[in-house]
Design an enzyme around this catalytic site. Structure first.
Site, PDB file in Angstrom:
ATOM      1  N   TYR A 144     -21.858  23.158  79.181  1.00  0.00           N
ATOM      2  CA  TYR A 144     -22.515  21.989  78.595  1.00  0.00           C
ATOM      3  C   TYR A 144     -23.640  21.486  79.498  1.00  0.00           C
ATOM      4  O   TYR A 144     -24.749  21.214  79.032  1.00  0.00           O
ATOM      5  CB  TYR A 144     -21.479  20.883  78.370  1.00  0.00           C
ATOM      6  CG  TYR A 144     -22.069  19.573  77.907  1.00  0.00           C
ATOM      7  CD1 TYR A 144     -22.526  19.425  76.603  1.00  0.00           C
ATOM      8  CD2 TYR A 144     -22.150  18.480  78.772  1.00  0.00           C
ATOM      9  CE1 TYR A 144     -23.071  18.217  76.167  1.00  0.00           C
ATOM     10  CE2 TYR A 144     -22.681  17.280  78.346  1.00  0.00           C
ATOM     11  CZ  TYR A 144     -23.130  17.149  77.049  1.00  0.00           C
ATOM     12  OH  TYR A 144     -23.670  15.955  76.630  1.00  0.00           O
ATOM     13  N   LYS A 148     -27.689  21.452  78.473  1.00  0.00           N
ATOM     14  CA  LYS A 148     -28.531  20.263  78.503  1.00  0.00           C
ATOM     15  C   LYS A 148     -29.699  20.442  79.476  1.00  0.00           C
ATOM     16  O   LYS A 148     -30.810  19.960  79.223  1.00  0.00           O
ATOM     17  CB  LYS A 148     -27.704  19.029  78.875  1.00  0.00           C
ATOM     18  CG  LYS A 148     -26.767  18.556  77.777  1.00  0.00           C
ATOM     19  CD  LYS A 148     -27.515  18.195  76.497  1.00  0.00           C
ATOM     20  CE  LYS A 148     -26.640  17.487  75.485  1.00  0.00           C
ATOM     21  NZ  LYS A 148     -27.344  17.205  74.209  1.00  0.00           N
TER      22      LYS A 148
END
Length: 241
Positions: A144, A148
């Site tokens: 994750y 990002k």
């Protein structure tokens, strides 16, 4: 002047707060997301000119349908995303699936929606805003965090490409924002308190805190702000020069 604003992931949490903010300003808001029932509820409850287009933004045909719903667009808020691959993984196949899913949810959704809407984006004056996370800057979120961070690189390159056309591109990186679905019921009272203690302002963030920054970046007053990653985290992570 009334603008058209497209907000992905606009049915709940930060995305809904963003949609509410623009609708309150009198803008025409189009929200999109995978869950039609969630979008319909948001449309019914938000005051203003708000419509919904259910879509899976990792699917090109769905993205085309969103683009076909507007004649022109002034602001694109790429809010859709999720952290869906936490937990142990034992095999290479499990690692591959987790990483692909994070990149699909947090990068591909933004890329496809932006590319589909780009021909209709106002020039000059168009605004593109990506939604990142504190995890992209300090790590700790595995795939994750990496996804990002990849969003940052794409947005910064896009800012350079579109700047000569009068379009700004920026990223907002929230910290701990309560009242969102991100933690999916996994937040214990101890975890909540620990995250609040990590701030210097002594509170959790609210979706409206992030929406206020998005509103500014979409405003005419922010026309000289582009290629930036702006943190909204109550001082949990200070800015880096």
């Amino acid at each position: 002047m009334t603008r058209t604003v497209v907000v992905s992931g606009g049915g709940t949490g930060i995305g809904r707060a963003v949609a509410e903010t623009f609708a309150a300003d009198g803008d025409k808001v189009v929200i999109t997301g995978r869950r039609a029932d969630v979008l319909e509820r948001a449309v019914a409850e938000i005051k203003g000119d708000v419509s919904a287009v259910p879509a899976d933004l990792t699917v090109p045909d769905d993205v085309r349908r969103v683009a076909e719903s507007v004649d022109a667009v002034d602001v694109i808020v790429n809010n859709a995303g999720a952290g869906s691959s936490f937990g142990p993984r034992e095999t290479l196949e499990e690692h591959a699936a987790a990483w692909r899913r994070e990149l699909d949810l947090n990068v591909l959704t933004a890329v496809l929606l932006t590319e589909a809407l780009l021909p209709k984006l106002t020039r000059p004056g168009g605004r593109i805003i990506g939604m990142s996370s504190i995890a992209a800057l300090r790590g700790g979120g595995g795939a994750y965090s990496a996804a990002k961070a990849a969003l940052h690189g794409w947005c910064l390159a896009l800012a350079g490409d579109l700047g000569p056309e009068g379009i700004t591109v920026n990223v907002v990186a929230p910290g701990f924002i309560a009242e969102t679905e991100f933690f999916g019921g996994r937040m214990s009272p101890e975890g909540y308190a620990s995250r609040v203690r990590s701030t210097v302002v002594g509170r959790a963030g609210a979706p409206e805190d992030v929406a206020a920054m998005v509103r500014y970046l979409a405003s005419p007053e922010a026309g000289f702000v582009t290629g930036q990653v702006l943190q909204i985290n109550g001082g949990a992570l200070f800015g880096r020069g």
